[in-house]
Design a protein around this motif. Structure first.
Motif, PDB file in Angstrom:
ATOM      1  N   MET A   1      16.212  -1.533  -6.708  1.00 46.23           N
ATOM      2  CA  MET A   1      15.731  -2.633  -5.893  1.00 46.23           C
ATOM      3  C   MET A   1      14.312  -2.304  -5.417  1.00 46.23           C
ATOM      4  SD  MET A   1      16.653  -5.653  -4.691  1.00 46.23           S
ATOM      5  CE  MET A   1      18.364  -5.642  -5.112  1.00 46.23           C
ATOM      6  N   CYS A   2      13.435  -3.264  -5.476  1.00 44.69           N
ATOM      7  CA  CYS A   2      12.052  -3.087  -5.036  1.00 44.69           C
ATOM      8  C   CYS A   2      12.033  -2.769  -3.541  1.00 44.69           C
ATOM      9  CB  CYS A   2      11.248  -4.348  -5.316  1.00 44.69           C
ATOM     10  SG  CYS A   2       9.543  -4.281  -4.705  1.00 44.69           S
ATOM     11  N   THR A   3      11.336  -1.711  -3.192  1.00 44.20           N
ATOM     12  CA  THR A   3      11.287  -1.307  -1.789  1.00 44.20           C
ATOM     13  C   THR A   3      10.350  -2.177  -0.962  1.00 44.20           C
ATOM     14  OG1 THR A   3       9.578   0.310  -2.314  1.00 44.20           O
ATOM     15  CG2 THR A   3      11.859   1.088  -2.293  1.00 44.20           C
ATOM     16  N   LYS A   7      13.959  -7.828  -3.379  1.00 46.95           N
ATOM     17  CA  LYS A   7      14.508  -8.999  -4.059  1.00 46.95           C
ATOM     18  C   LYS A   7      14.705  -8.768  -5.553  1.00 46.95           C
ATOM     19  CE  LYS A   7      12.406 -12.340  -0.938  1.00 46.95           C
ATOM     20  NZ  LYS A   7      11.432 -13.426  -0.813  1.00 46.95           N
ATOM     21  N   HIS A   8      13.907  -7.900  -6.140  1.00 48.51           N
ATOM     22  CA  HIS A   8      13.926  -7.729  -7.588  1.00 48.51           C
ATOM     23  C   HIS A   8      14.094  -6.266  -7.948  1.00 48.51           C
ATOM     24  CE1 HIS A   8      12.572 -11.868  -8.122  1.00 48.51           C
ATOM     25  NE2 HIS A   8      11.729 -11.646  -7.133  1.00 48.51           N
ATOM     26  N   GLN A  13       5.682  -2.746 -13.582  1.00 50.47           N
ATOM     27  CA  GLN A  13       5.152  -4.106 -13.738  1.00 50.47           C
ATOM     28  C   GLN A  13       5.435  -4.938 -12.497  1.00 50.47           C
ATOM     29  OE1 GLN A  13       3.204  -5.361 -16.132  1.00 50.47           O
ATOM     30  NE2 GLN A  13       3.198  -7.413 -15.270  1.00 50.47           N
ATOM     31  N   HIS A  14       6.672  -4.891 -12.014  1.00 55.29           N
ATOM     32  CA  HIS A  14       7.013  -5.681 -10.830  1.00 55.29           C
ATOM     33  C   HIS A  14       6.246  -5.185  -9.604  1.00 55.29           C
ATOM     34  CE1 HIS A  14       9.104  -7.909  -7.770  1.00 55.29           C
ATOM     35  NE2 HIS A  14       9.255  -6.765  -7.113  1.00 55.29           N
ATOM     36  N   LEU A  15       6.282  -3.884  -9.376  1.00 53.97           N
ATOM     37  CA  LEU A  15       5.689  -3.310  -8.173  1.00 53.97           C
ATOM     38  C   LEU A  15       4.207  -3.631  -8.043  1.00 53.97           C
ATOM     39  CD1 LEU A  15       6.280  -1.532  -5.712  1.00 53.97           C
ATOM     40  CD2 LEU A  15       5.669   0.440  -7.105  1.00 53.97           C
ATOM     41  N   PHE A  17       2.314  -5.923 -10.153  1.00 57.78           N
ATOM     42  CA  PHE A  17       1.787  -7.192 -10.636  1.00 57.78           C
ATOM     43  C   PHE A  17       2.670  -8.410 -10.392  1.00 57.78           C
ATOM     44  CE2 PHE A  17       0.054  -3.797 -13.307  1.00 57.78           C
ATOM     45  CZ  PHE A  17      -1.284  -3.946 -13.000  1.00 57.78           C
ATOM     46  N   GLU A  18       3.904  -8.239  -9.957  1.00 51.14           N
ATOM     47  CA  GLU A  18       4.797  -9.378  -9.772  1.00 51.14           C
ATOM     48  C   GLU A  18       5.337  -9.510  -8.358  1.00 51.14           C
ATOM     49  OE1 GLU A  18       7.713  -8.624 -12.784  1.00 51.14           O
ATOM     50  OE2 GLU A  18       6.328  -9.096 -14.412  1.00 51.14           O
ATOM     51  N   CYS A  19       5.426  -8.420  -7.634  1.00 46.00           N
ATOM     52  CA  CYS A  19       5.970  -8.438  -6.278  1.00 46.00           C
ATOM     53  C   CYS A  19       5.080  -9.298  -5.378  1.00 46.00           C
ATOM     54  CB  CYS A  19       6.051  -7.010  -5.724  1.00 46.00           C
ATOM     55  SG  CYS A  19       6.709  -6.938  -4.052  1.00 46.00           S
ATOM     56  N   SER A  20       5.673 -10.072  -4.520  1.00 44.92           N
ATOM     57  CA  SER A  20       4.909 -10.963  -3.638  1.00 44.92           C
ATOM     58  C   SER A  20       3.919 -10.192  -2.776  1.00 44.92           C
ATOM     59  CB  SER A  20       5.850 -11.791  -2.768  1.00 44.92           C
ATOM     60  OG  SER A  20       6.678 -10.947  -1.988  1.00 44.92           O
ATOM     61  N   ASN A  21       4.281  -8.991  -2.369  1.00 49.14           N
ATOM     62  CA  ASN A  21       3.363  -8.179  -1.563  1.00 49.14           C
ATOM     63  C   ASN A  21       2.143  -7.755  -2.371  1.00 49.14           C
ATOM     64  OD1 ASN A  21       4.877  -7.986   0.964  1.00 49.14           O
ATOM     65  ND2 ASN A  21       6.390  -6.960  -0.296  1.00 49.14           N
ATOM     66  N   ALA A  22       2.346  -7.347  -3.607  1.00 46.65           N
ATOM     67  CA  ALA A  22       1.233  -6.967  -4.474  1.00 46.65           C
ATOM     68  C   ALA A  22       0.372  -8.182  -4.801  1.00 46.65           C
ATOM     69  CB  ALA A  22       1.754  -6.337  -5.758  1.00 46.65           C
ATOM     70  N   LEU A  23       0.996  -9.314  -5.041  1.00 48.47           N
ATOM     71  CA  LEU A  23       0.245 -10.529  -5.356  1.00 48.47           C
ATOM     72  C   LEU A  23      -0.688 -10.919  -4.220  1.00 48.47           C
ATOM     73  CD1 LEU A  23       2.967 -12.678  -7.146  1.00 48.47           C
ATOM     74  CD2 LEU A  23       1.027 -11.474  -8.179  1.00 48.47           C
ATOM     75  N   HIS A  24      -0.260 -10.699  -3.002  1.00 46.21           N
ATOM     76  CA  HIS A  24      -1.110 -11.002  -1.846  1.00 46.21           C
ATOM     77  C   HIS A  24      -2.346 -10.096  -1.846  1.00 46.21           C
ATOM     78  CE1 HIS A  24      -2.363 -12.180   2.116  1.00 46.21           C
ATOM     79  NE2 HIS A  24      -2.376 -10.900   2.472  1.00 46.21           N
ATOM     80  N   ILE A  25      -2.154  -8.831  -2.111  1.00 47.42           N
ATOM     81  CA  ILE A  25      -3.279  -7.886  -2.145  1.00 47.42           C
ATOM     82  C   ILE A  25      -4.250  -8.253  -3.263  1.00 47.42           C
ATOM     83  CG2 ILE A  25      -3.912  -5.473  -2.617  1.00 47.42           C
ATOM     84  CD1 ILE A  25      -1.274  -4.722  -1.135  1.00 47.42           C
ATOM     85  N   TRP A  26      -3.725  -8.533  -4.460  1.00 48.31           N
ATOM     86  CA  TRP A  26      -4.595  -8.889  -5.585  1.00 48.31           C
ATOM     87  C   TRP A  26      -5.318 -10.204  -5.323  1.00 48.31           C
ATOM     88  CZ3 TRP A  26      -5.569  -4.634  -7.373  1.00 48.31           C
ATOM     89  CH2 TRP A  26      -4.634  -3.721  -7.824  1.00 48.31           C
ATOM     90  N   SER A  27      -4.677 -11.111  -4.616  1.00 53.40           N
ATOM     91  CA  SER A  27      -5.316 -12.377  -4.273  1.00 53.40           C
ATOM     92  C   SER A  27      -6.572 -12.137  -3.433  1.00 53.40           C
ATOM     93  CB  SER A  27      -4.329 -13.258  -3.517  1.00 53.40           C
ATOM     94  OG  SER A  27      -4.960 -14.416  -3.048  1.00 53.40           O
TER      95      SER A  27
END
Length: 71
Positions: A1-3, A7-8, A13-15, A17-27
């Motif tokens: 489970m993603c720490t 949720k996933h 890849q998830h940690l 590039f896909e995790c909502s927390n990472a997406l916020h940082i990349w945004s």
């Protein structure tokens, strides 16, 4: 489970590039540098190497490194 999102299934890849927390940082990075979506490590490497003087490339590398550290 993603720490981060709990949720996933956790994967690199998830940690990064896909995790909502990472997406916020990349945004935030995309807004600063006016660039497109980062969907994998190759996108990040291309972003760092493309366009700009050696100083700009160094700044990009530092920002990306800091973001990875934050994630």
């Amino acid at each position: 489970m993603c720490t981060l999102c709990v949720k996933h299934e956790e994967s690199i890849q998830h940690l990064f590039f896909e995790c909502s927390n990472a997406l916020h940082i990349w945004s935030c990075v995309r807004q600063i540098f006016l660039t497109s979506h980062f969907s994998n490590k190759d996108d990040l490497l291309y972003f760092i190497k493309s366009d700009g003087s050696p100083l700009v490339k160094l700044i990009k590398l530092v920002v990306i490194t800091f973001c990875i550290w934050m994630i």
